[in-house]
Design a protein around this motif. Sequence first.
Motif, PDB file in Angstrom:
ATOM      1  N   GLU A 274       0.703  -1.293  -0.110  1.00  0.00           N
ATOM      2  CA  GLU A 274      -0.083  -0.021   0.000  1.00  0.00           C
ATOM      3  C   GLU A 274       0.807   1.289  -0.048  1.00  0.00           C
ATOM      4  O   GLU A 274       0.246   2.298  -0.162  1.00  0.00           O
ATOM      5  N   ALA A 275       2.193   1.213   0.255  1.00  0.00           N
ATOM      6  CA  ALA A 275       2.675   2.106   0.446  1.00  0.00           C
ATOM      7  C   ALA A 275       3.135   2.989  -1.166  1.00  0.00           C
ATOM      8  O   ALA A 275       3.074   4.272  -1.330  1.00  0.00           O
ATOM      9  N   ILE A 276       2.903   2.195  -2.239  1.00  0.00           N
ATOM     10  CA  ILE A 276       3.085   2.692  -3.510  1.00  0.00           C
ATOM     11  C   ILE A 276       1.831   2.191  -4.215  1.00  0.00           C
ATOM     12  O   ILE A 276       1.362   1.086  -4.023  1.00  0.00           O
ATOM     13  N   MET A 277       1.299   3.458  -4.810  1.00  0.00           N
ATOM     14  CA  MET A 277       0.151   3.444  -5.548  1.00  0.00           C
ATOM     15  C   MET A 277       0.362   3.491  -6.743  1.00  0.00           C
ATOM     16  O   MET A 277       1.257   4.238  -7.199  1.00  0.00           O
ATOM     17  N   GLY A 278      -0.588   3.225  -7.634  1.00  0.00           N
ATOM     18  CA  GLY A 278      -0.402   3.566  -9.053  1.00  0.00           C
ATOM     19  C   GLY A 278      -1.499   2.790 -10.087  1.00  0.00           C
ATOM     20  O   GLY A 278      -2.100   1.918  -9.752  1.00  0.00           O
TER      21      GLY A 278
ATOM     22  N   MET B 243       0.174   6.732 -16.919  1.00  0.00           N
ATOM     23  CA  MET B 243       0.385   5.957 -15.772  1.00  0.00           C
ATOM     24  C   MET B 243       0.936   6.729 -14.833  1.00  0.00           C
ATOM     25  O   MET B 243       1.903   7.333 -14.822  1.00  0.00           O
ATOM     26  N   LEU B 244      -0.007   6.704 -13.408  1.00  0.00           N
ATOM     27  CA  LEU B 244       0.404   7.530 -12.440  1.00  0.00           C
ATOM     28  C   LEU B 244       0.867   6.733 -11.307  1.00  0.00           C
ATOM     29  O   LEU B 244       0.222   5.658 -11.027  1.00  0.00           O
ATOM     30  N   ILE B 245       1.921   6.839 -10.749  1.00  0.00           N
ATOM     31  CA  ILE B 245       2.762   6.132  -9.670  1.00  0.00           C
ATOM     32  C   ILE B 245       3.189   6.984  -8.661  1.00  0.00           C
ATOM     33  O   ILE B 245       3.524   8.209  -8.864  1.00  0.00           O
ATOM     34  N   GLY B 246       3.008   6.572  -7.410  1.00  0.00           N
ATOM     35  CA  GLY B 246       3.725   7.439  -6.356  1.00  0.00           C
ATOM     36  C   GLY B 246       3.392   6.895  -5.013  1.00  0.00           C
ATOM     37  O   GLY B 246       2.900   5.666  -4.899  1.00  0.00           O
TER      38      GLY B 246
ATOM     39  N   ALA C 286      -4.676   5.743  11.005  1.00  0.00           N
ATOM     40  CA  ALA C 286      -5.054   4.613  10.434  1.00  0.00           C
ATOM     41  C   ALA C 286      -4.623   4.564   8.912  1.00  0.00           C
ATOM     42  O   ALA C 286      -3.808   3.440   8.543  1.00  0.00           O
ATOM     43  N   SER C 287      -4.481   5.575   8.269  1.00  0.00           N
ATOM     44  CA  SER C 287      -4.228   5.566   6.868  1.00  0.00           C
ATOM     45  C   SER C 287      -2.466   5.435   6.818  1.00  0.00           C
ATOM     46  O   SER C 287      -1.992   4.833   6.037  1.00  0.00           O
ATOM     47  N   ARG C 288      -1.759   6.245   7.882  1.00  0.00           N
ATOM     48  CA  ARG C 288      -0.464   5.886   8.161  1.00  0.00           C
ATOM     49  C   ARG C 288       0.072   4.542   8.073  1.00  0.00           C
ATOM     50  O   ARG C 288       1.149   4.135   7.679  1.00  0.00           O
ATOM     51  N   LEU C 289      -0.544   3.737   8.924  1.00  0.00           N
ATOM     52  CA  LEU C 289      -0.129   2.641   9.143  1.00  0.00           C
ATOM     53  C   LEU C 289      -0.439   1.688   7.977  1.00  0.00           C
ATOM     54  O   LEU C 289       0.256   0.738   7.588  1.00  0.00           O
ATOM     55  N   LYS C 290      -1.734   1.861   7.346  1.00  0.00           N
ATOM     56  CA  LYS C 290      -1.960   1.363   6.291  1.00  0.00           C
ATOM     57  C   LYS C 290      -0.978   1.336   5.110  1.00  0.00           C
ATOM     58  O   LYS C 290      -0.673   0.348   4.420  1.00  0.00           O
ATOM     59  N   HIS C 291      -0.504   2.542   4.969  1.00  0.00           N
ATOM     60  CA  HIS C 291       0.434   3.045   3.763  1.00  0.00           C
ATOM     61  C   HIS C 291       1.905   2.703   4.362  1.00  0.00           C
ATOM     62  O   HIS C 291       2.740   2.992   3.470  1.00  0.00           O
ATOM     63  N   ASN C 292       2.023   2.328   5.528  1.00  0.00           N
ATOM     64  CA  ASN C 292       3.315   2.049   6.065  1.00  0.00           C
ATOM     65  C   ASN C 292       4.356   3.345   5.976  1.00  0.00           C
ATOM     66  O   ASN C 292       5.244   3.301   5.576  1.00  0.00           O
ATOM     67  N   PHE C 293       3.653   4.320   6.365  1.00  0.00           N
ATOM     68  CA  PHE C 293       4.278   5.806   6.261  1.00  0.00           C
ATOM     69  C   PHE C 293       5.059   6.052   5.023  1.00  0.00           C
ATOM     70  O   PHE C 293       5.846   6.767   4.749  1.00  0.00           O
ATOM     71  N   GLY C 294       4.415   5.518   3.843  1.00  0.00           N
ATOM     72  CA  GLY C 294       5.250   5.761   2.622  1.00  0.00           C
ATOM     73  C   GLY C 294       6.367   4.698   2.387  1.00  0.00           C
ATOM     74  O   GLY C 294       7.200   5.091   1.289  1.00  0.00           O
ATOM     75  N   MET C 295       6.715   4.041   3.127  1.00  0.00           N
ATOM     76  CA  MET C 295       7.984   3.228   3.030  1.00  0.00           C
ATOM     77  C   MET C 295       7.441   1.991   2.314  1.00  0.00           C
ATOM     78  O   MET C 295       7.030   0.928   3.258  1.00  0.00           O
TER      79      MET C 295
ATOM     80  N   ARG D 274       8.088  -1.887   0.459  1.00  0.00           N
ATOM     81  CA  ARG D 274       8.526  -3.106   0.577  1.00  0.00           C
ATOM     82  C   ARG D 274       8.906  -3.472  -0.899  1.00  0.00           C
ATOM     83  O   ARG D 274       8.596  -2.889  -1.780  1.00  0.00           O
ATOM     84  N   PRO D 275       9.547  -4.639  -0.868  1.00  0.00           N
ATOM     85  CA  PRO D 275      10.011  -5.060  -2.090  1.00  0.00           C
ATOM     86  C   PRO D 275       8.778  -5.087  -3.154  1.00  0.00           C
ATOM     87  O   PRO D 275       8.859  -4.728  -4.353  1.00  0.00           O
ATOM     88  N   GLU D 276       7.709  -5.834  -2.640  1.00  0.00           N
ATOM     89  CA  GLU D 276       6.691  -5.868  -3.609  1.00  0.00           C
ATOM     90  C   GLU D 276       6.065  -4.460  -4.037  1.00  0.00           C
ATOM     91  O   GLU D 276       5.357  -4.497  -4.933  1.00  0.00           O
ATOM     92  N   GLY D 277       6.110  -3.606  -3.395  1.00  0.00           N
ATOM     93  CA  GLY D 277       5.838  -2.058  -3.969  1.00  0.00           C
ATOM     94  C   GLY D 277       6.586  -1.746  -4.955  1.00  0.00           C
ATOM     95  O   GLY D 277       5.975  -1.364  -6.075  1.00  0.00           O
ATOM     96  N   TYR D 278       8.001  -2.020  -4.979  1.00  0.00           N
ATOM     97  CA  TYR D 278       8.752  -1.483  -6.171  1.00  0.00           C
ATOM     98  C   TYR D 278       8.392  -2.637  -7.317  1.00  0.00           C
ATOM     99  O   TYR D 278       8.539  -2.207  -8.495  1.00  0.00           O
ATOM    100  N   ARG D 279       8.176  -3.807  -7.051  1.00  0.00           N
ATOM    101  CA  ARG D 279       7.959  -4.699  -8.251  1.00  0.00           C
ATOM    102  C   ARG D 279       6.617  -4.343  -8.816  1.00  0.00           C
ATOM    103  O   ARG D 279       6.308  -4.766 -10.050  1.00  0.00           O
ATOM    104  N   LYS D 280       5.659  -3.904  -8.015  1.00  0.00           N
ATOM    105  CA  LYS D 280       4.309  -3.547  -8.578  1.00  0.00           C
ATOM    106  C   LYS D 280       4.523  -2.263  -9.471  1.00  0.00           C
ATOM    107  O   LYS D 280       3.933  -1.996 -10.447  1.00  0.00           O
TER     108      LYS D 280
END
Length: 317
Positions: free
Chosen positions: A96-100, A111-114, A122-131, A133-139
């Motif tokens: 959830e840290a990377i959306m796109g 294509m929008l990525i960020g 609640a949303s900071r925990l959901k998005h892990n404060f924008g940090m 994990r590997p699956e975010g970069y693979r997404k």
Amino acid sequence: MKSYLDFEKPVAELQAKILELRALGENGDAVGIDEEVNRLEAKSLQALKELYAGLTPWQKALVARHPNRPHFQDFAAGLVEDFTPLAGDRKFSEDEAIMGGPARFRGQPIMLIGQEKGADTASRLKHNFGMARPEGYRKAVRLMELADRFNLPVVALVDTAGAFPGIEAEERGQAEAIARSTEACLNLTTPNVAVVIGEGGSGGAIAIATANVVLMLEHAIYSVISPEGAASILWRDAAKAQDAATNMKITSADLMRLGVIDGVIPEPLGGAHRDPDTVIAATGDAIANALGRFAGLSPREVREDRRAKFLAIGRTL
């Protein structure tokens, strides 16, 4: 309710007095307070101008991290239409840290990525404060490959303190995932534009910011490591973060002068958090101008432009 940073204390005190006078006026406990309120408002505005005219790099870091600063979802809502977030890296899980996902920017499919930090607990925990994990970069890689396949320009909004440093991220190949994402940026045959809207931290930022055009908001920061991290390594004292921030050249003005970025987007007086709509509109104009540079270029020319840009950074001859 406005949130003031430590160095904004003089402004906060004046605003508190203004609110107190207005409350008295509403209760009928004071007569003719308008003139005093106007005087204090003018004084507050002048104090804010003086503060922001001479911000130190550390103070800019604090502004870039302001909790009320607009984040990815705010920019997405104000910049594009028909944004369709896509989930999952097709290898491990959703991050959830990377959306796109695909969107329409001023009539043009992109294509929008960020990175999304979140706006409350609640949303900071959901998005892990924008940090991420590997699956975010693979997404992110998956989305860039889709963009390349369908000839969509890529717009990246960067706002992260860095990639997630947890053990599980290392176990799943954090460094490799960041490298693959950076490689995907370089290999794009469609134009890509990156905007550092808050923090641009380390490989966590460069993984989606290796773009034809890299822009920064005026009070954003962009660095290889956080000031606190650099201070801990160099002086074994995180309290020296202010010294580290000054020496690391993390501000938009410094990075523009060094040729690391291609443009600076002005922020409203007092930072983007004081007038999000204005800064989002200005960001949209800057992105549109950047994308317009590549109209008529072939896929090969777009890729070569990007590679030449990064090879030129740091060259003195």
